[in-house]
Design a protein around this motif. Structure first.
Motif, PDB file in Angstrom:
ATOM      1  N   ASN A  52     -52.446  27.142   1.367  1.00 19.76           N
ATOM      2  CA  ASN A  52     -53.463  26.118   1.151  1.00 19.76           C
ATOM      3  C   ASN A  52     -54.554  26.763   0.307  1.00 19.76           C
ATOM      4  N   VAL A  53     -54.560  26.454  -0.976  1.00 18.82           N
ATOM      5  CA  VAL A  53     -55.440  27.139  -1.927  1.00 18.82           C
ATOM      6  C   VAL A  53     -56.909  26.923  -1.580  1.00 18.82           C
ATOM      7  N   ASP A  54     -57.288  25.689  -1.290  1.00 19.19           N
ATOM      8  CA  ASP A  54     -58.701  25.392  -1.025  1.00 19.19           C
ATOM      9  C   ASP A  54     -59.213  26.114   0.219  1.00 19.19           C
ATOM     10  N   LYS A  55     -58.437  26.070   1.308  1.00 15.91           N
ATOM     11  CA  LYS A  55     -58.870  26.751   2.538  1.00 15.91           C
ATOM     12  C   LYS A  55     -58.879  28.267   2.353  1.00 15.91           C
ATOM     13  N   SER A  56     -57.899  28.775   1.631  1.00 18.40           N
ATOM     14  CA  SER A  56     -57.861  30.216   1.371  1.00 18.40           C
ATOM     15  C   SER A  56     -59.078  30.651   0.566  1.00 18.40           C
ATOM     16  N   TYR A  57     -59.429  29.852  -0.424  1.00 16.15           N
ATOM     17  CA  TYR A  57     -60.615  30.158  -1.239  1.00 16.15           C
ATOM     18  C   TYR A  57     -61.875  30.182  -0.370  1.00 16.15           C
ATOM     19  N   GLN A  58     -62.011  29.208   0.516  1.00 13.79           N
ATOM     20  CA  GLN A  58     -63.171  29.177   1.406  1.00 13.79           C
ATOM     21  C   GLN A  58     -63.228  30.426   2.278  1.00 13.79           C
ATOM     22  N   ASN A  59     -62.062  30.913   2.706  1.00 13.90           N
ATOM     23  CA  ASN A  59     -62.002  32.115   3.545  1.00 13.90           C
ATOM     24  C   ASN A  59     -62.425  33.379   2.794  1.00 13.90           C
ATOM     25  N   MET A  60     -62.228  33.385   1.459  1.00 15.93           N
ATOM     26  CA  MET A  60     -62.448  34.605   0.658  1.00 15.93           C
ATOM     27  C   MET A  60     -63.702  34.578  -0.203  1.00 15.93           C
ATOM     28  N   LYS A  61     -64.314  33.412  -0.368  1.00 19.33           N
ATOM     29  CA  LYS A  61     -65.362  33.300  -1.387  1.00 19.33           C
ATOM     30  C   LYS A  61     -66.592  34.163  -1.098  1.00 19.33           C
TER      31      LYS A  61
END
Length: 298
Positions: free
Chosen positions: A67-76
């Motif tokens: 899940n690209v969006d959730k992964s991005y939120q986890n790493m941003k």
């Protein structure tokens, strides 16, 4: 002059903020694109349920995708890629157990590092309280396949099993040899058992474990028509032969595998061995309820 200097200074601050914002946006965009580019590396295709030549009705397994969006939120916050912070969506297979014809289920999926404990009950009421206490101490649930006649005569024990949240399935009524019963007799037997068991569960009985593992095609098809799956096992304690505690534990541990279903009964040796057996199983596997074992969830 002072006003001009202050104005120039203010412009410089604004420009600096804008530059910083531009860098931040650029870094975020780069991280997002990195996750998109790498997502294929972590993709796992779903596996369909199937009828295996040996193990018969075999559960499928969900696939997964990033899940690209959730992964991005986890790493941003860190602004860098970290595979440990990837978030996933599960992908259902095209064919599930419910899509397959009548057949017995022996075990869960080979990729699931989980096992379930199956307790067939037609006798041994004196050992059930001890077994329930052991389950509670380990915070795990067993799967009790109960004879309708036993349930009718042991209502207090049935209440204990149900209140503790264990899975309750059918073991038929009166411990018959189901391979010798015609379809009508199978249906009547299962219906009478379900009526008794459902009084304790407030749910439809979904699972049927035939006594001694004996069944016919008529047994399978009749149970299936009643929305019940026929449950067998892949590891047997053979506790009814009264082995020693050491023999019973070795018999199970030496044959453990992913998706194992471990058959036992309420016997003295099982009651005495259960605590140590659970501890040893937990070293390598998670012990789960039967519905979870055969589900498609990863």
């Amino acid at each position: 002059m002072i006003r001009v200097t202050a104005f120039i200074f203010l412009i410089a601050i604004i420009a600096g903020v804008q530059d910083k914002h531009t860098v931040s946006t650029s870094a975020d965009a780069t991280l997002y694109e990195t996750i998109k580019e790498k997502r294929q590396d972590y993709y796992i295709a779903p596996q369909n349920a199937k009828i295996d030549k040996v193990w018969k009705k075999t559960p499928g397994l969900n696939g997964r995708e990033v899940n690209v969006d959730k992964s991005y939120q986890n790493m941003k916050e860190d602004r860098k890629f970290n595979e440990k912070k990837l978030a996933y969506n599960e992908i259902s297979p095209e064919i599930s157990l419910k899509d397959l014809p009548a057949a017995p289920i022996y075990k869960g999926h080979v990729d699931k590092k989980m096992v379930s404990l199956l307790i067939n009950v037609s006798w041994g009421e004196e050992y059930i309280p001890s077994m329930l206490k052991t389950f509670a101490s380990h915070r795990i649930k067993g799967n009790f396949f109960i004879d309708g006649a036993f349930a009718k005569d042991n209502k207090q024990l049935m209440q204990m099993i149900a209140e503790d949240g264990h899975v309750i399935g059918s073991h038929g009524y009166g411990h018959p040899d189901f391979s010798k019963l015609d379809a009508s007799s199978v249906e009547k037997n299962l219906e009478s058992t379900n009526e008794i068991l459902e009084a304790f569960t407030d749910e439809n009985i979904k699972w049927f474990a035939p006594p001694s593992g004996s069944f016919s095609n008529q047994t399978l098809e009749t149970a299936y028509a009643m929305n019940m799956e026929t449950v067998l096992w892949s590891v047997d304690t053979i506790d009814w032969r009264k082995p020693t505690k050491g023999v019973l534990i070795e018999r199970v541990v030496s044959k453990l595998h992913n998706g194992a279903t471990i058959l036992m009964h309420p016997t003295e040796v099982t009651s005495e061995s259960l605590d140590d057996l659970i501890k040893m199983i937990k070293e390598d596997y998670k012990i789960v309820e039967y519905p979870r074992l055969i589900s498609e969830k990863r």
